[in-house]
Design an enzyme around this catalytic site. Structure first.
Site, PDB file in Angstrom:
ATOM      1  N   SER A 259       0.767  -1.034  -0.251  1.00  0.00           N
ATOM      2  CA  SER A 259      -0.026  -0.035   0.007  1.00  0.00           C
ATOM      3  C   SER A 259       0.874   1.119  -0.051  1.00  0.00           C
ATOM      4  CB  SER A 259      -0.885   0.131   1.224  1.00  0.00           C
ATOM      5  OG  SER A 259      -0.180   0.306   2.224  1.00  0.00           O
ATOM      6  N   LYS A 260       0.315   2.279  -0.359  1.00  0.00           N
ATOM      7  CA  LYS A 260       1.042   3.464  -0.131  1.00  0.00           C
ATOM      8  C   LYS A 260       1.563   3.995   1.145  1.00  0.00           C
ATOM      9  CE  LYS A 260      -1.133   7.028  -3.504  1.00  0.00           C
ATOM     10  NZ  LYS A 260      -1.820   8.315  -3.767  1.00  0.00           N
TER      11      LYS A 260
END
Length: 491
Positions: A259-260
């Site tokens: 994920s970011k």
């Protein structure tokens, strides 16, 4: 065979720092466009005013340049479909939404959030699909007027056709969605702001995009987009439905999608650590694709020549930092020495370098660079590897000192000093022979004999080739550091 009619797009949102999953998507689109001698459209999806920022927009452009990606249409380049920022295309989206409403392909929906939630919960309890139930699909003029009299402001929903939607994914093959699993969906908010579900396909249609290569997480929205494309085609807005290819997840720790927010997802992290763009891109290309079964290291030109999106593996790809570093190290060794030395420059000065600027010796750096190039995995490692050349005294790592300075090390260092003092300092081989002779005098092989010398001179147990390092440091400084180490040992 190249297909110059290919038009693909890379369309990130300017929110936060660019991440490696985004880069992998950009890479596959860029390689596909270049392989086909087609067009890469760089488009900015900045309709979320609460999250988008000019700082992130600038970082996106900077990252694309650093990675070596060029684009044929988009910011700073222009093109026939300007503007390429969605925030500057709002009139276009309003016009298309009005045409969809007029044609009956979209309708106003007055349902409140609370009503929607209640009906979804009831559907779930009854074991039925919990998507939008079509409550406002066929409202009469009187019903609409009554809702508006209550002060309700409608959203605009797209009317999904009551038919099975099938398309051939370039990565995953034929995919079919039944109508009950793809309900009507919102395309314009109650405040009139267009949603991603509208603006993305509209831009693709108007920019004549032929292939949409994007992340697997967007696969569930594809049947909605296919239906919208058909409607846009009927209205004369779109010329065709693009081909879709959904790229595999990039997995991080614990088999979860990277994920970011994952620390190792940030592109800036790799830039700061000194990854080469070509090394990072080579590794990212292997997350779902390969040039051949027995070749992991290749240039971007080689990738472009071979890239076919239908060769992409649909299975999730695991991000392996150690493999990424190893591949980057291979690319460091492929550089011309002068190029390598220039790329190290940021890590040889403040804020990374611990030495004073006036203590940096260009001739010593030029001499050590070829030896450093054989050892690094990332460019930032250069600082610790060469600091012994430019600091007044070694930056001792106490763990290294304890490990190397065993009982009897003082006697060994005295003998090594004597042998080095008498050695020929124009040859690293002569310095090696001196330390080898010192070791033999104390019943030690070269590996054991050179450890105290290395720590005395460089401060660390691991580093660049020792005898080349001693030659570059010079006789006077080397002997002075051995003297200092002896004084420390006998204090």
């Amino acid at each position: 065979m190249a297909n110059a009619n290919v038009r693909v797009r890379f369309c990130p949102s300017p929110t936060g720092n660019p991440h490696v999953g985004l880069v992998r998507t950009a890479l596959f689109n860029w390689a596909f466009a270049r392989h086909n001698e087609g067009t890469l459209v760089f488009r900015i999806e900045d309709t979320d005013a609460a999250r988008d920022s000019e700082e992130s927009y600038g970082q996106l452009l900077d990252s694309m340049r650093w990675l070596g990606f060029d684009w044929d249409e988009g910011p700073e380049v222009g093109g026939p479909h300007e503007p390429y920022r969605q925030s500057q295309r709002m009139d276009i989206y309003r016009d298309v939404a009005a045409k969809l409403l007029e044609a009956g392909r979209a309708y106003h929906c007055y349902c409140s959030t609370e009503e929607l939630d209640a009906r979804r919960e009831a559907a779930r309890a009854a074991g039925k699909p919990s998507g939008y139930d079509g409550h406002c699909r066929e409202l009469t003029a009187e019903q609409k007027a009554a809702y508006e009299a209550e002060g309700r402001t409608p959203i605009v929903r797209f009317r999904m056709p009551d038919e099975t939607i099938t398309f051939t994914d370039l990565v995953r093959g034929e995919i079919t969605y039944l109508p009950e699993n793809v309900p009507d969906y919102g395309i314009v908010r109650a405040n009139g702001a267009p949603l991603y579900t509208l603006v993305n396909p509209v831009d693709d249609a108007l920019m004549e995009i032929t292939h949409v290569l994007r992340g697997e997480d967007l696969l569930s929205s594809t049947p909605r987009q296919v239906a919208l494309y058909k409607a846009l085609t009927e209205l004369g807005i779109a010329k065709q439905i693009p081909a879709f290819g959904h790229l595999p997840y990039v997995m991080g720790e614990g088999n979860k999608k990277l994920s970011k927010r994952d620390p190792q997802a940030s592109l800036n992290l790799y830039r700061e650590r000194g990854f080469l763009p070509e090394g990072l891109l080579n590794y990212l290309s292997l997350l779902g694709w390969s040039l051949s079964a027995d070749q992991d290291i290749f240039t971007m030109d080689e990738m472009v020549a071979a890239f076919d999106v239908t060769d992409v593996n649909p299975n999730p790809a695991r991000f392996d930092l150690k493999k990424a570093e190893a591949i980057n190290g291979d690319h460091i060794r492929l550089l011309d020495v002068k190029d390598f030395a220039e790329r190290c420059a940021p890590w040889l000065k403040a804020p990374f370098a611990p030495w004073a600027p006036e203590d940096f010796d260009q001739s010593a750096w030029d001499a050590i660079a070829p030896h450093a190039q054989t050892r690094l995995k990332v460019l930032s490692e250069i600082t610790d590897n060469v600091d012994f050349l430019f600091l007044p005294e070694p930056a001792f790592d106490e763990a290294s000192w304890t490990k190397a300075m065993k009982e009897g090390s003082d006697a060994l260092l005295r003998t090594a000093r004597e042998k080095l003092d008498a050695a020929d300092w124009s040859s690293p081989e002569s310095l090696k022979e001196a330390v080898l002779a010192a070791g033999e005098a104390h019943g030690l092989k070269l590996g054991k004999a050179q450890a105290p010398v290395r720590v005395a001179v460089t401060g660390r147990t691991i580093g660049l080739p020792l005898f080349e390092s001693l030659e570059i440091l010079g006789k006077e400084k080397t002997l002075a550091r051995i003297d200092a180490a002896l004084a420390k040992l006998t204090a």
